[in-house]
Design an enzyme around this catalytic site. Structure first.
Site, mmCIF file in Angstrom:
data_model
loop_
_atom_site.group_PDB
_atom_site.id
_atom_site.type_symbol
_atom_site.label_atom_id
_atom_site.label_comp_id
_atom_site.label_asym_id
_atom_site.label_seq_id
_atom_site.Cartn_x
_atom_site.Cartn_y
_atom_site.Cartn_z
ATOM 1 C CE LYS A 1 -4.458 -2.108 2.357
ATOM 2 N NZ LYS A 1 -4.943 -1.147 3.929
ATOM 3 C CG HIS B 1 -3.419 7.255 4.101
ATOM 4 N ND1 HIS B 1 -3.421 8.195 5.398
ATOM 5 C CD2 HIS B 1 -4.547 6.797 3.384
ATOM 6 C CE1 HIS B 1 -4.544 8.363 5.190
ATOM 7 N NE2 HIS B 1 -5.730 8.528 4.133
ATOM 8 C CG HIS C 1 1.664 5.572 6.850
ATOM 9 N ND1 HIS C 1 0.800 5.518 5.905
ATOM 10 C CD2 HIS C 1 1.897 4.518 7.375
ATOM 11 C CE1 HIS C 1 0.051 4.494 5.682
ATOM 12 N NE2 HIS C 1 0.853 3.559 6.706
#
Length: 611
Positions: free
Chosen positions: A172, A175, A178
């Protein structure tokens, strides 16, 4: 299983707020740069004298000398106030009268030039020339270690600390959530290293769990090997979106469970695909960490503990802690009455592990490997319950060191959008802040020509993000604002960078060498004294942040220092002054810039020298 992040989506792992011990002695609070307002250098809490507290918290030679003088006066104060009569002198006007009586018995000397009383305190003003000489000598002598050698830390034992932070889920993209875990963990690690502790920074990747069963099935159906090589995380994100649409389908659920079971059984084909996902993810993450100025000593992950988690389950069973439910899951009873009113599931009904089981294995393994004194997990506050269960199970297993585990939690970032709309990925935010800073720099009249404007914009933009994030309590949510974050004159990271660059430019204009032999009698103006007083307080700010792991103390200190330096820069010109005056002022500005740079680096900000 990854750590939920503070952006509203999954993606990252984010202590307890321990109040700092309040010393009886403390630097007096900042009173502003106004020449009309007198500010003491130290205050002695009268309550501490009544309680018989020892005064061992002052720092550096100047503070120790002031302390020794005041220690003598404490005896006089105790006599003047009377012993065993605290209820009397704490009430009515007798308290103030006795303070005045005590003050009349004190004598100033070469160290303390003035003594006054305030509400519950006795205020000491240090000889101004001694203040200037000692502070400037100490700052220039200690350099990057200024403040960290303070006597405030003399009784604090050096520790081995393991800090787990960032911890994204592989396959992933980063984001925005984070960002908080990454910069908070980096700050805590920087601070502990600066204070002499031995720190291991761990990035515990979410690289195992049922979601990889789903992703594996998704890639088999929608994946493209060429796209995986050229744009790995973007392609895996697209695959994940597609397969999630079918996630409710019973056949898809069954296939996902089968794929994950194959991973746990070491199926060669399934593991090969998983290793590709992991390798591509780490490669792309390292580029983001490079932009953030963050590094790790160890890239670990849940996959490292898939075998050791079985050992943990065996230990739980041997200790009589593992119970089977009617659904076939394995749980640990955490309730006081042992009635399963509170429990933690540690194994699924199909025998596959859960991330708390792997966390248990990781904690035990880290103790065996690093023999740590404290272990800190940095995740958002939604994981508080998880870590309570984790620490509780470790205690039930007989690991007393679980008491030394700490969860540093943080709140959510709200309202963060780029010009394209809602933010999904951290890289979009970093690109956006760099772009906006480039525009601001291009339009600002004060902008100097820089060698690499893109790099400068990136560093200034990151400072803006970090300072806005660190201004309040970490556990609080905050509303993000581009306009507020990027102001060059407000309490922002941009202002810190601008101040540092301006002070550096001043040094370059007057010969970039450290100034040591100065006439401190030239630094008696109120604005110079305000800067010196503030520099004197740096160690206390470090101490407070080291106690509660909150960066807001340092942020507030640096913003005040920058404002004071800006005022002094206007009112205390170097150019056009006599040589002795110019040298003294230049030394003052060098000291301010040095401490500013030290604090910025602790926060994870790289100071720029031109902007």
């Amino acid at each position: 299983m990854e750590r939920p992040s503070a952006g509203g989506a999954l993606g990252s792992r984010g202590g307890a707020d321990l109040p700092p011990t309040a010393p009886p002695w403390r630097p007096a609070p900042f009173g502003g740069a106004s020449p009309a307002r007198h500010v003491a250098d130290f205050q002695l809490s009268v309550a501490s004298i009544e309680e018989g507290s020892s005064s061992d918290c002052l720092v550096q030679d100047l503070q120790l000398r002031a302390q020794k003088l005041a220690e003598k006066h404490k005896e006089a104060l105790t006599q003047a106030l009377g012993t065993g009569r605290s209820d009397y002198w704490r009430t009515t006007q007798c308290f103030e009268e006795r303070l005045k009586l005590w003050k009349s018995q004190l004598k100033c000397d070469a160290v303390v030039s003035e003594i006054s009383t305030g509400p519950g305190t006795v205020n000491f003003t240090i000889n101004r020339e001694l203040l200037a000489k000692t502070v400037l000598q100490q700052v220039l002598k200690d350099g990057t270690e200024y403040g960290t050698k303070s006597e405030l830390f003399s009784t604090v034992p050096k520790q081995r600390a393991v800090i787990e932070f960032s911890s994204p889920n592989i396959a992933k993209k980063f984001h925005i959530g984070h960002l908080r875990s990454t910069i908070i963990g980096n700050f805590i690690a920087n601070l502990k290293v600066a204070l002499g502790h031995e720190v291991t920074r761990i990035n515990y990747l979410g690289d195992w769990g049922m979601q990889f069963g789903l992703l594996g099935v998704g890639f088999q159906q929608f994946g493209d090997k060429e796209k995986l090589k050229s744009r790995p995380l973007q392609h895996l994100f697209e695959v994940y979106v597609q397969i999630n649409r079918a996630a409710a389908d019973e056949n898809t659920k069954r296939l996902a469970k089968d794929f994950f079971r194959k991973l746990e059984e070491h199926d060669e084909q399934a593991l090969s695909l998983w290793k590709e996902f992991r390798g591509f993810s780490i490669k792309e993450y390292t580029q983001v960490y490079k932009r953030l100025g963050v590094h790790f000593d160890e890239y670990s992950g849940e996959s490292f503990y898939r075998e050791k988690s079985r050992e943990v389950l065996k230990m739980l069973e041997d200790k009589g802690l593992l119970q089977k439910t009617t659904k076939g899951t394995g749980v640990v009873d955490l309730s006081e009455k042992k009635d399963l009113s509170s429990f933690s599931t540690v194994i699924r009904s199909d025998g596959t592990s859960l991330y708390i089981t792997r966390d248990l294995a990781a904690a035990i393994d880290r103790m065996n490997k690093y023999k740590w004194d404290t272990m800190i997990y940095v995740t958002d506050r939604n994981q508080s319950s998880h870590f309570q269960h984790l620490f509780q199970i470790l205690k039930l297993m007989g690991y007393d060191w679980a008491e030394r585990c700490q969860h540093v939690s943080f709140g959510l970032v709200q309202g963060m959008k780029t010009r394209k709309g809602e933010v999904i990925f951290l890289e979009d935010v970093l690109d956006e802040v760099r772009s906006r800073m480039l525009e601001n720099m291009a339009s600002a009249k004060t902008t100097k020509e820089v060698e690499d404007p893109v790099d400068t914009a990136e560093k200034v933009g990151l400072a803006a993000l970090i300072v806005q994030d660190f201004r309040g309590l970490l556990s609080s949510d905050y509303q993000f604002s581009w306009d507020r974050a990027l102001q060059s004159r407000g309490d922002t990271g941009v202002f810190l960078q601008y101040t540092h660059a301006r002070l550096h430019s001043l040094e370059q204009m007057h010969g970039n060498e450290p100034v040591t032999d100065i006439n401190v009698a030239c630094l008696q103006e109120p604005d110079a004294i305000s800067v010196l007083q503030h520099l004197l307080r740096y160690d206390e700010v470090l101490y407070r942040s080291s106690q509660d792991l909150q960066p807001k103390h340092i942020v507030s200190y640096l913003l005040t220092l920058s404002h004071l330096a800006a005022v002094a820069h206007r009112t205390l010109p170097v150019k056009g002054s006599t040589p002795a005056l110019a040298q003294a002022r230049l030394c003052l500005f060098q000291a301010a810039r040095s401490v500013l740079a030290n604090g910025m680096k602790l926060l994870g900000i790289t100071p720029v020298i031109r902007m």
